[in-house]
Design an enzyme around this catalytic site. Structure first.
Site, short mmCIF file in Angstrom:
data_model
loop_
_atom_site.label_atom_id
_atom_site.label_comp_id
_atom_site.label_asym_id
_atom_site.label_seq_id
_atom_site.Cartn_x
_atom_site.Cartn_y
_atom_site.Cartn_z
N HIS A 50 -4.08 3.86 7.39
CA HIS A 50 -2.93 3.45 6.57
C HIS A 50 -1.62 3.90 7.20
CE1 HIS A 50 -5.51 2.40 3.10
NE2 HIS A 50 -6.30 3.30 3.65
N ASP A 78 0.79 -1.23 0.00
CA ASP A 78 0.00 0.00 0.00
C ASP A 78 0.83 1.29 0.00
OD1 ASP A 78 -2.01 1.85 0.56
OD2 ASP A 78 -2.12 1.34 2.68
ZN LIG Z 1 -7.80 0.10 0.88
ZN LIG Z 2 -8.99 -0.54 4.12
#
Ligand SMILES: [Zn+2]
Ligand SMILES: [Zn+2]
Length: 616
Positions: free
Chosen positions: A425, A250
């Site tokens: 995140h 990510d």
């Molecule tokens: Zn995501």
């Molecule tokens: Zn997510």
């Protein structure tokens, strides 16, 4: 009775002409689209696509194809192909943008997988957010409904979403846990638990003869002031001995320095604000932040307060958490909104959707006084426990203004003294920690806009990785690990990657015709002219009718209309002269061209011009 010339379907003709004249605007970025048909109800039938000539990977080669999520944030999907087996990871969706008005949402292009259905051994889903599961119902249907693997909560969320598509085949779901091991085809796969804003998020380890392919899905580290907790260290401990061939991870927060704010700080902040408040407290949060929503209920219980859930997605998600056995509110904690006035204001906490300024979400309706069951009053505190998704700034501002007019107190993310929101995140330091921990040989940054992926590559290089071992993909890039796991390369061919737009009941990658028309309509409006022609003489039977919307105000432009009528008359009568039978299609094309040109000369606008010819 006049009959409509040559074609029984007026919408058919209108749509075609709209395309023809529409195509003049914007020049060369528009592909000619011969062969696309428009059916009477306006769904598009795409011509049969050329068979893809990408050969299967040779033995000993590992192929990785990011099919979505690497040129945007959203619609994540990656395929891993080894020998005769394909494993697909996630099938997300993306909401419409300014470029796609009227579209419901966008899913990844699955053509590559559709052509290789019988090789697909499984769809594995990392967690229950829509950018990972939103495409599941339609994607699974297109790729032959392979077995679906994920953890319990995620499976329940996917099943719930599937209920919205009763016409589709039921999902073949298989629950795995973070320490499960499964063998799919010839591939052994393991999992590990990660910290995110929704429970049951997991990472995936795909074993290959040259080492493992690892993706954590969405993650941040469970840490305080940079010190990773013991439990988190334990989850990742196996990497100390793991030979990681490839990391895919990510890039969403790659531009943010430091570590991500831990969710526990948000829980503390909310706890403090809830204790301080002496009126009703309304908290608007993302309905996908399940961990936080459950924590708020826990705080309410510890303080003897009642919780009201308002908004469909929050209610549904909390129900699913209860079903999964991870949310166990005490009896009587959650009360119906109808009972809001049965308790003193300082006993009430309302959890709502709508922190992004969505007009029809619960908070939006309260703000603009269209909520049937709740009225704001001075003394209420509203906590906007979320960041603003880029693009929503103006809607959120309107929301705050409307709320302010009720005399309530608003606490928002940027101005609050307490922490009331944290991202799910990892920031740069979380990202670096993961790279060090997994020490991969090769790296492919995923999940993010192109510039973010490039930034992520730079971070990996700053940690000592060679640029040759990193590939920044586009959607549809075909990446291969070759030479017995020694080299990573990108093939010159690409898998089809045009976004599949879901518009009502139709799905397709060719809907840009419709979208283009919507953009034109939104910019310069439409201009419809209806002419009745005597088919025996080719003359106009009466003065043409003109309808316009969003273009110019007709009443004040009589002179322009007069000239338009003259052009119509001349175009039709010149075009039909000496013709028997009259070629109505040709006349329509010329008419559209002439009128478009004229309107542009006079107004510098390019409305969608739709000529309709009736013959009697
Ligand atoms: Zn995501
Ligand atoms: Zn997510």
């Amino acid at each position: 009775m006049p009959k409509l010339e040559q074609n029984p379907s007026p919408s058919l003709k209108a749509s075609r002409s709209s395309y023809q004249y529409g195509s003049k605007k914007g020049g060369n970025n528009r592909r000619p689209r011969t062969g696309t048909q428009v059916t009477p109800n306006n769904t598009l039938l795409t011509p049969k696509k050329k068979v893809n000539i990408i050969p299967p990977p040779e033995s000993g080669i590992i192929r990785i194809i990011p099919l979505g999520g690497v040129e945007e944030i959203g619609k994540n999907m990656t395929a891993i192909e080894i020998g005769d087996d394909i494993i697909v990871i996630d099938a997300g969706m993306q909401f419409k943008t300014e470029d796609t008005p009227g579209i419901d949402y966008i899913i990844p292009n699955t053509t590559y997988l559709e052509e290789r259905k019988d090789k697909i051994r499984a769809m594995i889903v990392t967690h229950g957010h829509l950018d990972h599961i939103g495409g599941i119902p339609l994607v699974m249907n297109r790729i032959g409904n392979p077995p679906l693997y994920s953890r319990n909560l995620t499976i329940l969320m996917m099943r719930k979403r599937q209920e919205e598509f009763p016409q589709l085949q039921a999902l073949n779901t298989n629950i795995v846990e973070k320490d499960s091991v499964v063998t799919l085809g010839n591939i052994r796969i393991r999992f590990f638990g990660v910290t995110h804003t929704v429970p049951d998020s997991m990472g995936i380890v795909i074993e290959t003869p040259f080492g493992s392919i690892v993706t954590p899905g969405d993650y941040k580290l469970d840490q305080i002031d940079g010190k990773v907790t013991e439990e988190e260290e334990k989850e990742y401990a196996f990497f100390d001995k793991e030979k990681v061939l490839l990391l895919l991870t990510d890039s969403t927060n790659v531009e943010n320095e430091g570590f991500s704010l831990p969710e526990i700080k948000v829980h503390e902040g909310l706890d403090k604000l809830i204790k301080q408040g002496n009126g009703r407290i309304i908290i608007a949060a993302f309905s996908s932040h399940l961990t936080r929503l459950m924590k708020i209920v826990e705080i309410a219980e510890s303080l003897g307060k009642k919780i009201i859930l308002d908004g469909r997605s929050i209610k549904t998600n909390m129900e699913i958490c209860e079903q999964a056995g991870i949310f166990k509110p005490k009896k009587g904690t959650i009360i119906p909104i109808e009972d809001v006035d049965s308790y003193p204001p300082n006993k009430i906490i309302i959890l709502m959707t709508g922190a992004q300024g969505e007009e029809f979400a619960a908070l939006g309706r309260v703000a603009n006084k269209t909520h049937k069951k709740l009225t704001l009053k001075p003394g209420d505190t509203i906590i906007l426990s979320s960041s603003i998704v880029p693009g929503n700034e103006i809607s959120v501002q309107h929301l705050k203004d409307n709320l302010t007019r009720h005399g309530v107190r608003i606490i928002s993310y940027r101005t609050s003294e307490e922490y009331i929101h944290a991202t799910g995140h990892g920031n740069q330091e979380d990202i670096k920690w993961l790279h060090r921990k997994t020490h991969p040989k090769f790296f492919i940054p995923i999940h993010g806009w192109h510039s973010m992926l490039v930034k992520h590559k730079e971070i990996a290089m700053s940690l000592g990785m060679s640029g040759e071992n990193i590939i920044v993909p586009d959607n549809g890039s075909i990446i291969e690990i070759v030479d017995s796991g020694e080299r990573i390369v990108m093939r010159k061919e690409k898998a089809p990657s045009g976004p599949m737009m879901v518009d009502g009941f139709s799905i397709g990658d060719e809907q840009d015709v419709v979208i283009r028309d919507r953009v034109m309509l939104a910019q310069d409006g439409m201009f419809v002219l209806i002419a009745t022609i005597d088919s025996s003489t080719g003359k106009l039977r009466k003065s043409p009718d003109i309808i316009s919307r969003g273009f110019i105000y007709l009443k004040e432009n009589q002179e322009l209309l007069h000239q338009v009528r003259l052009i119509i008359k001349k175009t039709i009568e010149d075009g039909s002269k000496g013709m028997n039978p009259i070629n109505f299609d040709l006349i329509k094309t010329t008419l559209g061209d002439n009128i478009s040109k004229f309107l542009f000369q006079k107004t510098a606008k390019r409305p969608l011009v739709i000529p309709v010819l009736l013959s009697i």
